[in-house]
Enzyme design. Structure first.
Site, PDB file in Angstrom:
ATOM      1  N   HIS A 281      -6.013   3.133  -4.565  1.00 38.84           N
ATOM      2  CA  HIS A 281      -6.036   3.261  -3.100  1.00 38.84           C
ATOM      3  C   HIS A 281      -6.254   4.990  -2.864  1.00 38.84           C
ATOM      4  O   HIS A 281      -5.786   5.430  -1.887  1.00 38.84           O
ATOM      5  CB  HIS A 281      -4.742   3.138  -2.572  1.00 38.84           C
ATOM      6  CG  HIS A 281      -4.350   2.970  -1.037  1.00 38.84           C
ATOM      7  ND1 HIS A 281      -5.643   2.389  -0.529  1.00 38.84           N
ATOM      8  CD2 HIS A 281      -3.603   3.126  -0.128  1.00 38.84           C
ATOM      9  CE1 HIS A 281      -5.227   1.965   0.954  1.00 38.84           C
ATOM     10  NE2 HIS A 281      -4.141   2.683   1.224  1.00 38.84           N
TER      11      HIS A 281
ATOM     12  N   TYR B 107      -7.077   3.148   5.305  1.00 36.38           N
ATOM     13  CA  TYR B 107      -7.442   2.756   6.388  1.00 36.38           C
ATOM     14  C   TYR B 107      -8.483   1.812   6.571  1.00 36.38           C
ATOM     15  O   TYR B 107      -8.789   1.288   7.797  1.00 36.38           O
ATOM     16  CB  TYR B 107      -7.990   4.106   7.129  1.00 36.38           C
ATOM     17  CG  TYR B 107      -7.167   5.372   7.048  1.00 36.38           C
ATOM     18  CD1 TYR B 107      -5.863   5.501   7.495  1.00 36.38           C
ATOM     19  CD2 TYR B 107      -7.697   6.424   6.109  1.00 36.38           C
ATOM     20  CE1 TYR B 107      -5.280   6.572   7.337  1.00 36.38           C
ATOM     21  CE2 TYR B 107      -6.912   7.458   5.980  1.00 36.38           C
ATOM     22  CZ  TYR B 107      -5.751   7.520   6.662  1.00 36.38           C
ATOM     23  OH  TYR B 107      -4.943   8.644   6.344  1.00 36.38           O
TER      24      TYR B 107
ATOM     25  N   HIS C 236      -5.079   9.188  -0.357  1.00 33.59           N
ATOM     26  CA  HIS C 236      -5.053   8.443   0.899  1.00 33.59           C
ATOM     27  C   HIS C 236      -6.061   9.246   2.065  1.00 33.59           C
ATOM     28  O   HIS C 236      -6.052   8.901   3.177  1.00 33.59           O
ATOM     29  CB  HIS C 236      -3.965   8.451   1.728  1.00 33.59           C
ATOM     30  CG  HIS C 236      -3.808   7.267   2.329  1.00 33.59           C
ATOM     31  ND1 HIS C 236      -4.093   7.131   3.734  1.00 33.59           N
ATOM     32  CD2 HIS C 236      -3.279   5.796   1.948  1.00 33.59           C
ATOM     33  CE1 HIS C 236      -3.981   5.814   4.090  1.00 33.59           C
ATOM     34  NE2 HIS C 236      -3.494   5.131   2.987  1.00 33.59           N
TER      35      HIS C 236
ATOM     36  N   ASP D 191       0.751  -1.240   0.245  1.00 36.52           N
ATOM     37  CA  ASP D 191       0.049  -0.062  -0.049  1.00 36.52           C
ATOM     38  C   ASP D 191       0.828   1.363  -0.105  1.00 36.52           C
ATOM     39  O   ASP D 191       1.828   1.210   0.552  1.00 36.52           O
ATOM     40  CB  ASP D 191      -0.822   0.253   1.211  1.00 36.52           C
ATOM     41  CG  ASP D 191      -2.029  -0.940   1.112  1.00 36.52           C
ATOM     42  OD1 ASP D 191      -2.068  -1.578   0.133  1.00 36.52           O
ATOM     43  OD2 ASP D 191      -3.084  -0.554   1.986  1.00 36.52           O
ATOM     44  N   ASP D 192       0.314   2.345  -0.597  1.00 41.40           N
ATOM     45  CA  ASP D 192       0.642   3.614  -0.330  1.00 41.40           C
ATOM     46  C   ASP D 192       1.710   4.247  -1.293  1.00 41.40           C
ATOM     47  O   ASP D 192       1.908   5.484  -1.258  1.00 41.40           O
ATOM     48  CB  ASP D 192       1.044   4.130   1.221  1.00 41.40           C
ATOM     49  CG  ASP D 192      -0.180   3.775   2.151  1.00 41.40           C
ATOM     50  OD1 ASP D 192      -1.012   3.663   1.704  1.00 41.40           O
ATOM     51  OD2 ASP D 192       0.190   3.913   3.277  1.00 41.40           O
TER      52      ASP D 192
ATOM     53  N   HIS E 238       3.420  -2.201   3.649  1.00 43.73           N
ATOM     54  CA  HIS E 238       3.677  -0.853   3.048  1.00 43.73           C
ATOM     55  C   HIS E 238       4.788  -0.445   2.486  1.00 43.73           C
ATOM     56  O   HIS E 238       6.089  -0.594   3.225  1.00 43.73           O
ATOM     57  CB  HIS E 238       3.230   0.331   4.199  1.00 43.73           C
ATOM     58  CG  HIS E 238       1.887   0.278   4.735  1.00 43.73           C
ATOM     59  ND1 HIS E 238       1.600  -0.540   5.606  1.00 43.73           N
ATOM     60  CD2 HIS E 238       0.787   1.157   4.274  1.00 43.73           C
ATOM     61  CE1 HIS E 238       0.110  -0.273   5.883  1.00 43.73           C
ATOM     62  NE2 HIS E 238      -0.255   0.650   5.069  1.00 43.73           N
TER      63      HIS E 238
END
Length: 257
Positions: free
Chosen positions: A116, A157, A120, A66-67, A210
């Site tokens: 995603h 989240y 965020h 992620d991210d 991540h």
């Protein structure tokens, strides 16, 4: 055949005589170079995942990141390539806009790329207008980078709700959650991240990591090697699910038969 060739030659002569062929622009090698460069610069399309393993029989897990893309993503891609592992990347739109080359590399290497959100933001609490903006902008930058529009979406989240579910459903996307969260965003400890994933992984698990944290990327080689020693096989999320994903539906592991 000789008669046909002779007639074709007379047609060419006639066209030249009329001045038609001379009106056509000639292109030198230098003229053609920009066209060639443009073709080579086109984004590499992300192909639909072709199942490499039967996850109904094998002990499959899906490694997801992620991210990103971030500074450590290139090194992560090298780790995955060196160990022959395909993963799924849930990318943040504004990061894609800054590093489209990394997302293009992810797709070209056979990894899946998912949405995603653009900033965020907590989309489970956002307005319909905010959700639409976040998804639309992210889908567009991913499409520009890879040539395709993703069908996977991970709510930032893990926060979702009716409005987000309806929005992703309209776009033909499924919501991908996770089974194992080593809390690596909080615990910046490589060994702790490794240990938590190795201890908690089960067949059909979706593993959350991540790639924006160097300590998490550093844990990936040991995670891969440790899970393989336990008999696990790595798959993308689509391979793990093993069936058409239902738009809007939430998946946190491989569904039971």
């Amino acid at each position: 055949m000789q008669g046909a060739a002779r007639r074709a030659a007379w047609v060419v002569i006639a066209l030249v005589g009329c001045g038609w062929l001379s009106a056509l622009p000639s292109r030198t090698a230098d003229d053609r170079a920009p066209m060639t460069a443009g073709i080579l610069a086109r984004p590499v399309a992300q192909e639909r995942p072709v199942p490499r393993v039967d996850c109904a029989r094998a002990r499959c897990v899906a490694l997801t990141f992620d991210d990103g893309p971030a500074g450590g993503t290139a090194g992560l891609l090298a780790i995955l390539a060196g160990r022959g592992v395909k993963a799924t990347f849930f990318v943040v739109g504004r990061n894609v806009a800054e590093r489209p080359d990394l997302v293009r590399q992810e797709a070209a290497a056979g990894h899946e790329v998912g949405d995603h959100g653009y900033t965020h933001a907590d989309l489970g609490k956002a307005s319909a207008a905010k959700i639409d903006q976040e998804l639309t902008r992210t889908q567009e930058v991913i499409r520009q980078a890879t040539g395709t529009t993703p069908v996977l979406m991970r709510p930032p989240y893990g926060s979702t709700g009716r409005a987000l579910t309806e929005a992703v459903k309209r776009r033909g996307m499924a919501q991908i959650m996770w089974t194992v969260d080593p809390v690596d965003w909080k615990v910046r400890d490589t060994r702790a991240v490794e240990r938590r994933i190795l201890d908690q992984a089960r067949p059909g698990s979706i593993l959350l990591v991540h790639d924006i944290h160097p300590t998490s990327v550093a844990a990936v080689p040991a995670i891969i090697d440790g899970l393989r020693r336990k008999g696990y096989v790595f798959a993308t999320v689509s391979e793990l699910i093993g069936r058409p994903l239902v738009p809007g539906r939430r998946y946190d592991r491989r569904p039971s038969p």
